[in-house]
Each structure stands twice: as C-alpha cells, then as structure tokens.
Scaffold this motif. Structure first.
Motif: not given
Lengths: 254, 92
Positions: A172-194
């Motif tokens: 369960r923790a792994q599933d949550k981390i996976d979905s969170m990681q996908a969102r976190a990746g998108a957020m990183d891109e947003l932050l990086a692009s300004g």
C-alpha cells in the motif's frame, strides 16, 4: 458474510500461500522465521522509500514557498514604483500558487502518516523476530510430533497473519509512493520551467518590467544630473563667444 | 475475540461487545454494497474507534490469529472493494 470476516479470509489466504511449502510443522517454524526476517527487510526498505518521498515533498514545498515570497516582494517593489498593475499581477500569480502549496501540505501529511505506521510495523516485526527466534527452538525441543501439529500450527498462523498484514501495508505504501512520485515529477517540471510563477512567458516578466522601471528611473536620474552639471559649468567650458574671438594679424579667421 | 486493524495491531475485545461491533459492521457492509463513499468513511471510523475503545492491544509477540479483520484506518471505498475481490474474500 461481513467485511471483517472477508478481510480475515483474505489475510488467511495470503498466509496459507506463504506456508504451503512446509510439510513438517517443525519445518514451518523455520520457514516462518525466514519469512519474518525477509518481511522485516522489506518493511525497512519501504520506510526508507517513504522517508525519501517525504523529503522530496518538503523540498518542493520550500521551492514553491520561495516563489510565493518572491512574488510578494515583487508586488511590494511594484507598489513602491507606482506600478499598481504589476503589483496586482504579482499578487494574482501568488494566489494561484496557494492551491499547489495546500496540495503539497496534504501529501506531506499523508506520507508522514504512512511513515509513522510503517515505522511502528517495523518495530513490531523486530519484536516478533526476537521473540520467535527463541520460541521456535523451544517449541521444536518441547513438542512431540502430535502436539507440534496443533501448537506450532497456532503460532505459525498467528505470525503469518502479522506478516500478511505487514506485506499489505508495504504494498500500500509503495502504491501511494508511486502515484505521489508521478505527481512530484510533474511538479518538479513545473518548478523548473518557472511556469508556476509565470504562466505566459518563459522569462520572469514581472521582474523584467520592474527592472525596466528601475533602469529608466536610474537613466532619468543620471540624465538630470548630467543636465545640471552641464547647465552650471556651461559658460566657462565653452570659452569665449565666437564674436569676441581675437582676430589673426591678417584679419582672416583661424 | 481477537480483532486486527490492518496496518496497526491486534486487539482482544470482550465477546460482550459483539453486538455493538455487528451493528457497526452492518453499516460498513451497507456502505460497501451501496458504494457510498461518505457512509463508508463514517462507518469505518466508528468501527475502528469501537475496537480501540473496547479492546486491549495484544503484544506483538503474542502470535495469535485474529477472528475479525478491520480494513486500514485510511482506506478508501475503492481500495477496500478491490481488496475484497482478492482470493479468500469472496462471498460464500
């Protein structure tokens, strides 16, 4: 059949699968112990993964907060330069960051909860490992084959149930981390692009305009200073007027 | 009876609490069958609260099987439904 009985059946099915391999009940003690150790390793790895995910969210929140603070400062600077339009723009962009920050805070809370629970699970498993190591040897030495069948069976199914629970918690923790990681990746891109601070332009146009205002006022100031300087010293530096210039001996202009 | 809350621990709950737990579980069953997310969250929280109040936590080294198992305290309805479809959880 109710949810609680069905859940119990699911847990049992998982643990039976785990222990099917052992024919001799004594052998199942060693097998369970082996499983328990593996389980503990898995839970510990999962704790590490959750902690990493939590840190990543903290880092993103800090970056996002930094951008929000920067926009707040830009709004102040813009007002100082009588650019209410720019101040308004900066504040509205800052407001657009709020939902993202709230989302990160919610995620952080969820991950922190997972982390807390998994740490407790790891602690419980550690206690079980220590207790079971002694218990299995005592059981092997004490029980006759006939007794072993039931007594060991009880202990083994009890311990297997804990492992089944721990296994599900890790999954369960792994599933949550996976979905969170996908969102976190998108957020990183947003932050990086300004893009979060500036939705229309790749460069920070508020800052550019503020800099522009500040550059033109500096130029204005320097111009004014130059004018003042020129105005004050003009007669002396320009020398005598042409009409007063001494004529050469031949009367021709030089 | 021994009740496990998934992701947490086991509790020894006196049998005299059986009818209270039955009522609370009934609400949970109804929410699952009717796919009512809000009712599910309320029923699950009430059931877990009752188990924690009425029960005594077992030591982790007690090695006992549970009679009843309660879903994870922060389960969603979808997650619980998916879990109930796994082997061992089928309706009789």
């Amino acid at each position: 059949m109710g949810v609680m009985k069905r859940m119990s059946g699911i847990l049992q099915a998982k643990t039976n699968k785990m222990l099917d391999k052992a024919e001799d009940p004594r052998e199942s003690l060693d097998l369970s112990y082996q499983h328990l150790l593996e389980n503990l390793q898995k839970v510990r790895r999962s704790v590490a993964d959750v902690t990493t995910a939590k840190k990543r969210i903290e880092l993103q929140a800090t970056q996002l907060q930094g951008q929000a603070d920067k926009l707040q400062q830009q709004a102040k600077d813009a007002l100082g330069q009588n650019r209410e339009d720019l101040a308004r723009e900066a504040l509205s962009r800052r407001a657009a960051l709020e939902p993202q920050l709230t989302e990160l805070q919610t995620q952080h809370q969820q991950v922190a909860d997972q982390e807390k629970k998994l740490i407790a699970t790891a602690q419980n498993l550690q206690v079980q490992v220590d207790a079971f190591r002694t218990k299995k040897e005592t059981m092997k030495a004490t029980y006759t084959a006939a007794e072993a069948q039931t007594k060991i069976g009880e202990a083994v199914s009890g311990i297997s149930e804990s492992m089944g629970d721990a296994g599900m918690s890790v999954q369960r923790a792994q599933d949550k981390i996976d979905s969170m990681q996908a969102r976190a990746g998108a957020m990183d891109e947003l932050l990086a692009s300004g893009a979060l601070t500036d939705l229309t332009n790749p460069v920070d146009d508020i800052q550019a305009q503020l800099d522009q205002v500040s550059v033109s006022s500096t130029v204005d100031n320097e111009l004014a200073a130059l004018k003042a300087e020129i105005g004050a010293g003009a007669p002396a530096q320009l020398g005598p007027a042409e009409g007063d210039a001494p004529k050469g001996p031949g009367g021709t202009p030089a | 009876m021994i009740v496990r809350i998934l992701g947490e621990t086991q509790f020894d709950v006196a049998d005299s609490n059986r009818s209270v737990l039955d009522d609370l579980e009934h609400a949970l069953n109804t929410a699952v069958e009717g796919h009512d997310e809000a009712a599910f969250a309320t029923a699950l929280a009430a059931l877990i609260d009752a188990v924690r109040r009425a029960g005594t936590p077992l030591a982790p080294d007690s090695f006992t099987s549970s009679d009843l198992v309660v879903p994870f305290s922060d389960s969603t309805l979808d997650e619980t439904k998916a879990l109930l479809e796994e082997p061992g959880g089928e309706h009789p």
